[in-house]
Design a protein around this motif. Structure first.
Motif, PDB file in Angstrom:
ATOM      1  N   ALA A 138       1.575   6.766  -6.874  1.00  0.00           N
ATOM      2  CA  ALA A 138       0.508   7.710  -7.197  1.00  0.00           C
ATOM      3  C   ALA A 138       0.953   9.151  -6.944  1.00  0.00           C
ATOM      4  CB  ALA A 138      -0.735   7.387  -6.364  1.00  0.00           C
ATOM      5  N   ASP A 139       1.671   9.379  -5.831  1.00  0.00           N
ATOM      6  CA  ASP A 139       2.169  10.729  -5.532  1.00  0.00           C
ATOM      7  C   ASP A 139       3.189  11.176  -6.571  1.00  0.00           C
ATOM      8  OD1 ASP A 139       0.555  10.712  -3.303  1.00  0.00           O
ATOM      9  OD2 ASP A 139       2.173  10.253  -1.887  1.00  0.00           O
ATOM     10  N   MET A 199       0.828  -1.203   0.000  1.00  0.00           N
ATOM     11  CA  MET A 199       0.000   0.000   0.000  1.00  0.00           C
ATOM     12  C   MET A 199       0.867   1.260   0.000  1.00  0.00           C
ATOM     13  SD  MET A 199      -3.136  -0.972  -0.183  1.00  0.00           S
ATOM     14  CE  MET A 199      -2.522  -2.334  -1.212  1.00  0.00           C
ATOM     15  N   ALA A 200       1.975   1.243   0.778  1.00  0.00           N
ATOM     16  CA  ALA A 200       2.873   2.403   0.816  1.00  0.00           C
ATOM     17  C   ALA A 200       3.535   2.618  -0.544  1.00  0.00           C
ATOM     18  CB  ALA A 200       3.932   2.202   1.898  1.00  0.00           C
ATOM     19  N   ALA A 201       3.919   1.518  -1.215  1.00  0.00           N
ATOM     20  CA  ALA A 201       4.548   1.636  -2.531  1.00  0.00           C
ATOM     21  C   ALA A 201       3.565   2.165  -3.569  1.00  0.00           C
ATOM     22  CB  ALA A 201       5.095   0.277  -2.963  1.00  0.00           C
ATOM     23  N   MET A 245       9.075   8.188  -9.577  1.00  0.00           N
ATOM     24  CA  MET A 245       8.340   7.069 -10.187  1.00  0.00           C
ATOM     25  C   MET A 245       9.208   5.817 -10.243  1.00  0.00           C
ATOM     26  SD  MET A 245       6.243   8.732 -13.363  1.00  0.00           S
ATOM     27  CE  MET A 245       5.641  10.409 -13.252  1.00  0.00           C
ATOM     28  N   ALA A 246      10.476   6.013 -10.649  1.00  0.00           N
ATOM     29  CA  ALA A 246      11.391   4.872 -10.732  1.00  0.00           C
ATOM     30  C   ALA A 246      11.586   4.242  -9.356  1.00  0.00           C
ATOM     31  CB  ALA A 246      12.729   5.315 -11.314  1.00  0.00           C
ATOM     32  N   ASP A 247      11.762   5.101  -8.330  1.00  0.00           N
ATOM     33  CA  ASP A 247      11.925   4.580  -6.961  1.00  0.00           C
ATOM     34  C   ASP A 247      10.670   3.827  -6.516  1.00  0.00           C
ATOM     35  OD1 ASP A 247      14.431   5.680  -6.841  1.00  0.00           O
ATOM     36  OD2 ASP A 247      13.778   7.504  -5.784  1.00  0.00           O
TER      37      ASP A 247
END
Length: 657
Positions: free
Chosen positions: A99-100, A92-94, A110-112
């Motif tokens: 999304a952020d 959920m955190a990923a 985004m890559a991270d």
């Protein structure tokens, strides 16, 4: 590691822990045991910061993720699989990080985030969630059904699956087997054996604890004692410790008596005054050992039956099921067996196969749909319902239940006799008048047992009798059943009880009832194989779906022409579709009717719950609403099962067309 150092914890005026200390190492699987009300759940609340200690320190590594089963009933239309997926906190955190990052149009972020998703196992998260659901007894389309469509017991299974989905370093499970049947319990046992984090389990199932735990924490008299071993090893070590403790106590009592004798004899003599005074001080300084005061073990016995008809029961092509809106739903058919005096029959079968339905039919709680049940002359049935409130009245006390029962089976019984009888089942003083609705689950179960004993039955029908019983009461029930002279038919997920009581098994599966050729270990192996095959099938389906090429959009090229189908083939295909629609029409119509009924029942339930929540209902109205909510629960469960059955039939017909 987890360290509790000199902890004192109070709940109101009760001291739950008194200067308790213990250390648990990473990766240990721990069974937390103690009598009902000892404070085990309060200890869990302390470990999760829901309670704060009055004294002492609790140390848990800050980076540890803690997983536990939420006790609230979820109210959401979210699909079951999505609900379980939300238990994976890393996933959920990923997903939130991605999304952020996408909202901020930050390529590096985004890559991270995609790296985090890979680390969280996002590619196979859904199959893993569905494997958990299937292991806990959910079937087919149920894995994506709305959470609100499930009854209370199934929602607690959803909460358990959600907890298991969490990548926890420390998992706390409080009676996780209470809403499980034997097949789901065996699956959960295997899953927890593979779990590599630190695990603390509260359970009253000795075989479950023995199979999983290697350390036992005993909470007794506000003290925590650590034992290295599973529950069986703990019992042996504790018995040995109690023997040594009693011997030390008796030795100290002899020493104290000797000192006191010297003091009494010489304290008046001047020549011995100093020696006497020194012995007084020695007696005062002596750290008093406590005698071995274990709480008195609960025990009871079933009274000798008035008669023992043989055979007790004869089934002649009996069909069992239930009726919804005049439509019969047969779950088990063709039962052609006999029940003899003295038999001890364990009834096995996966959830939803009809074990409880068969027992309810024998108990005369619902009629047989077909065939004939012949009862032996003088048959007297004692029925322990899986839901105790099926046979109890929430607004009345234990004594009133016994008074009403005595009027039916023993009109000459006096009130004092009934009070004394209830005392044998730990209902003493004002407890005999306490409303049953306010009693704990274990107390309700003991009251049902008391009522069974008073009836002097010759056939006992027990449907999950141990759900709320602690280990001591379970052992008392096992001993009483072994000494019972009548016949026992038992549905239970407590393997220790099944092993100790039953000498033969019936298997309810695929709509039939037949003898199970094997013992409980053979059945357990079969259940594990079934769950492994289901999980393997789910993974293979997920792999195929992931390997399927994604559709590629072609902008400039015109779409290929539609294939030319001969007119005769189109006509035949159309006729086949019409035939299929006609064949499935009654089923789809019934499904629509059930949908309407489910909506009406859900609305009625919401209105009644709101009425209770307002706190303005009169006591008589509260009782009436409680009974109606119970009836709505049963109707919803039956309607849901029928809808799923019809849905599967329609899907099967469409697939074969």
């Amino acid at each position: 590691m987890i360290t509790l150092r000199n902890i004192t914890l109070r709940r109101g005026t009760k001291v739950v822990l008194d200067d308790a200390s213990v250390t648990l190492q990473p990766g240990e699987k721990v069974g937390l045991v103690g009598r009902n009300g000892a404070g085990k759940s309060s200890l869990f609340a302390l470990l999760t910061d829901r309670l704060q200690s009055d004294k002492g320190d609790v140390e848990i590594p800050r980076q540890w993720a803690v997983g536990e089963v939420a006790q609230n009933m979820p109210e959401t239309d979210m699909p079951a699989t999505d609900f379980v997926l939300e238990g994976d906190t890393r996933l959920m955190a990923a997903q939130k990080a991605l999304a952020d990052a996408e909202a901020a149009e930050d390529g590096h972020a985004m890559a991270d985030a995609h790296g985090l998703l890979m680390d969280a196992g996002a590619f196979d998260a859904r199959p893993r969630a569905q494997a958990l659901l299937m292991g806990l007894g959910f079937k087919g389309a149920q894995v994506d059904a709305p959470v609100n469509s499930f009854s209370g017991g199934w929602r607690m299974r959803l909460q358990l699956a959600r907890a298991l989905m969490c990548p926890a370093d420390l998992m706390l499970l409080d009676e996780p087997t209470n809403h499980l049947d034997l097949d789901a319990l065996v699956w959960l046992e295997a899953w927890l054996q593979r779990y590599d984090g630190t695990l603390i389990i509260i359970s009253h199932d000795r075989e479950f604890l023995d199979a999983i735990t290697k350390v036992t924490l005993h909470l007794d008299e506000s003290k925590l004692m650590r034992y290295g071993g599973n529950y069986t090893a703990f019992e042996a070590m504790r018995a040995e410790r109690l023997v040594l403790q009693q011997a030390a106590f008796e030795k100290q009592q002899d020493r104290m008596a000797h000192l006191q004798k010297f003091i009494d004899r010489f304290k008046a003599k001047a020549s011995k005054a100093k020696q006497a005074q020194s012995r007084v001080k020695a007696l005062e300084r002596m750290e008093k050992l406590a005698p071995v005061l274990t709480a008195s073990d609960f025990s009871f016995e079933f009274r000798e039956p008035v008669s023992l008809p043989n055979p007790m029961l004869m089934f002649d092509e009996v069909a069992c099921g239930y009726e919804v809106d005049g439509v019969e739903n047969i779950i088990v058919r063709g039962i052609d067996r006999s029940v003899l005096a003295g038999q001890r029959i364990g009834i096995l079968g996966a959830n939803g196969q009809g074990k409880s339905t068969v027992v309810k039919t024998v108990a005369r709680m619902q009629r047989a749909m077909a065939g004939k049940i012949t009862e032996g002359k003088g048959l007297s049935i004692g029925y322990f319902a899986q839901q105790e409130m099926d046979v109890l009245r929430p607004d009345e006390g234990p004594l009133m239940h016994m008074v009403r029962l005595a009027k039916e089976v023993s009109p000459g019984a006096r009130e004092q006799e009934l009070r004394d009888f209830l005392g044998q089942f730990r209902f003493v003083g004002d407890m005999v008048n306490q409303a049953v609705g306010s009693l704990s689950g274990g107390e309700k179960a003991r009251l049902v047992l008391a009522m069974l004993v008073w009836q002097r039955p010759n056939l006992l029908l027990l449907d999950e009798p141990t759900n709320h019983l602690d280990l001591q009461t379970r052992e008392a029930l096992s001993m009483a059943l072994n000494e019972f002279e009548g016949t026992v038919m038992l549905v239970s997920h407590d393997r220790a009880l099944l092993r100790e009581v039953c000498d033969e098994f019936w298997l309810v599966t695929a709509g039939k009832v037949g003898p199970f050729d094997g013992d409980l270990d053979d059945y357990q192996k079969w259940l594990l194989e079934q769950s492994k095959e289901a999980a393997k099938a789910a993974k293979e389906a997920a792999k195929k779906a992931a390997a399927a090429p994604a559709p590629v959009a072609v902008v400039e090229a015109p779409p290929p022409p539609a294939p030319i189908v001969p007119r005769e083939d189109r006509k035949a295909a159309g006729q086949a579709r019409m035939r299929l629609a006609e064949q499935t029409k009654p089923m789809r119509r019934e499904m629509e009717t059930i949908d309407g009924k489910l909506n009406k029942l859900a609305d009625e339930r919401t209105a009644l719950e709101a009425e209770l929540a307002s706190g303005q209902a009169a006591p008589a109205r509260i009782v009436e609403v409680g009974k109606r909510l119970k009836a709505i629960h049963d109707e919803l469960e039956a309607a849901e099962m029928r809808w799923l059955e019809l849905s599967e039939q329609v899907e099967a017909m469409q697939a074969s067309a």
